[in-house]
Design an enzyme around this catalytic site. Structure first.
Site, PDB file in Angstrom:
ATOM      1  N   MET A  65       0.668  -1.211   0.087  1.00 38.44           N
ATOM      2  CA  MET A  65       0.187  -0.107  -0.320  1.00 38.44           C
ATOM      3  C   MET A  65       0.695   0.918   0.013  1.00 38.44           C
ATOM      4  O   MET A  65       1.785   1.329   0.791  1.00 38.44           O
ATOM      5  CB  MET A  65      -0.605  -0.442   1.244  1.00 38.44           C
ATOM      6  CG  MET A  65      -1.670  -1.082   1.267  1.00 38.44           C
ATOM      7  SD  MET A  65      -2.965  -1.158   2.724  1.00 38.44           S
ATOM      8  CE  MET A  65      -1.732  -1.544   3.973  1.00 38.44           C
ATOM      9  N   ILE A  98       1.950  -5.139   8.263  1.00 37.91           N
ATOM     10  CA  ILE A  98       3.354  -4.980   8.248  1.00 37.91           C
ATOM     11  C   ILE A  98       3.340  -3.406   7.616  1.00 37.91           C
ATOM     12  O   ILE A  98       2.949  -3.048   7.156  1.00 37.91           O
ATOM     13  CB  ILE A  98       3.855  -5.692   7.468  1.00 37.91           C
ATOM     14  CG1 ILE A  98       3.868  -7.439   7.697  1.00 37.91           C
ATOM     15  CG2 ILE A  98       5.531  -5.349   7.533  1.00 37.91           C
ATOM     16  CD1 ILE A  98       4.130  -7.682   6.140  1.00 37.91           C
ATOM     17  N   GLY A 109       1.281   4.429   4.579  1.00 35.92           N
ATOM     18  CA  GLY A 109       2.106   3.155   4.124  1.00 35.92           C
ATOM     19  C   GLY A 109       3.119   2.009   4.344  1.00 35.92           C
ATOM     20  O   GLY A 109       3.333   2.004   5.269  1.00 35.92           O
ATOM     21  N   SER A 110       1.976   0.654   3.975  1.00 33.50           N
ATOM     22  CA  SER A 110       2.851  -0.423   3.996  1.00 33.50           C
ATOM     23  C   SER A 110       2.551  -1.569   3.084  1.00 33.50           C
ATOM     24  O   SER A 110       2.288  -1.492   2.051  1.00 33.50           O
ATOM     25  CB  SER A 110       1.965  -0.754   5.378  1.00 33.50           C
ATOM     26  OG  SER A 110       0.350  -0.200   5.495  1.00 33.50           O
ATOM     27  N   ARG A 111       1.515  -2.344   3.856  1.00 35.60           N
ATOM     28  CA  ARG A 111       1.876  -4.294   3.807  1.00 35.60           C
ATOM     29  C   ARG A 111       0.776  -4.939   3.783  1.00 35.60           C
ATOM     30  O   ARG A 111       1.127  -4.934   5.712  1.00 35.60           O
ATOM     31  CB  ARG A 111       3.433  -4.219   3.422  1.00 35.60           C
ATOM     32  CG  ARG A 111       2.905  -5.315   2.351  1.00 35.60           C
ATOM     33  CD  ARG A 111       4.467  -6.023   2.523  1.00 35.60           C
ATOM     34  NE  ARG A 111       4.668  -7.058   2.343  1.00 35.60           N
ATOM     35  CZ  ARG A 111       6.441  -8.035   2.260  1.00 35.60           C
ATOM     36  NH1 ARG A 111       7.237  -7.732   1.919  1.00 35.60           N
ATOM     37  NH2 ARG A 111       6.245  -9.533   2.541  1.00 35.60           N
TER      38      ARG A 111
END
Length: 244
Positions: free
Chosen positions: A114, A172, A202-204
């Site tokens: 993301m 994450i 912002g991440s995953r």
């Protein structure tokens, strides 16, 4: 019902509407708006206009659009908006492994990255009971890296369907993200596509597909949380695709 018959639910036309801002983001928007107002009052118009852009971005970051969730019990639904950056067969994290979790055999992991421009509200891939929520502090490496699954700050969530099927997924944190905010706890009942948390800035999200299930997405594909189907339970067919 004949095989070629299609049932369409009634309900009239669907109209576009501006996504609402999640309550978690309202305070950040108000802070940014207050700072913007101060700059304008002080006559620092250039900085004020820049802060106005920042304020609009903060509100957009926490947008929480309504999604049309597929009502198919066999569907494993994407938990995040973003780009499919990794599809690998790996052992499940030890926090979700074992007989009470995902087992110990390697599973296909689909990683969705993301960016700061994506919707950051995460949703559950299946309906069922939240069996565990495990938070682990860690680093803030680029979430696009493979090792982010083991090194970064993260939160593992395990969901069990009524028939015993379990799906694990991991939020994450990344370079900019500094907090994972959960909306659920162990024991909660959730519906497929229900909001379960967010990651700020912002991440995953990694999703572990059950054994015998192939991904229905390809590298480079964009997913929509609560709508895109990552796989069908028990469907081993592998799809191919090209970027064009």
């Amino acid at each position: 019902m004949e095989n070629n018959e299609i049932t369409i639910a009634a309900g009239g036309n669907v109209k576009w509407r501006f996504p609402q801002v999640h309550p978690e983001g309202v305070k950040f928007g108000l802070i940014a708006a207050a700072i913007t107002g101060v700059f304008f009052l002080m006559g620092w118009e250039v900085v004020g206009w820049l802060m106005l852009i920042v304020t609009m971005w903060v509100l957009a970051f926490f947008r929480d659009p309504v999604r049309a969730v597929p009502q198919d019990e066999g569907a494993i639904i994407a938990p995040a908006d973003g780009l499919v950056t990794l599809i690998q067969k790996v052992p499940p994290p030890r926090e979700m492994a074992g007989a009470a979790g995902l087992g110990d055999q390697p599973l296909i992991r689909v990683s969705i990255f993301m960016s700061v421009f994506d919707v950051h509200i995460n949703r559950t891939p299946i309906g069922g009971t939240i069996k565990s929520v495990v938070y682990i502090s860690g680093k803030f490496l680029n979430a696009d890296l493979d090792k982010a699954s083991e090194d970064n700050e993260r939160q593992h969530i395990l969901v069990e369907r009524h028939d015993g099927l379990r799906i694990g997924f991991t939020q994450i944190a990344g370079l900019v993200a500094r907090r994972i905010v959960p909306f659920v706890k162990p024991g909660d009942m959730v519906a497929a596509g229900q909001r379960i948390g967010l990651i700020r800035f912002g991440s995953r999200v990694d999703v572990y597909l059950p054994a015998g299930t192939a991904p229905r997405v390809i590298l480079g594909q964009r997913t929509v949380a609560g709508e895109t189907i990552l796989g069908q339970v028990g469907d081993r067919r592998v799809i191919a695709g090209i970027q064009q």
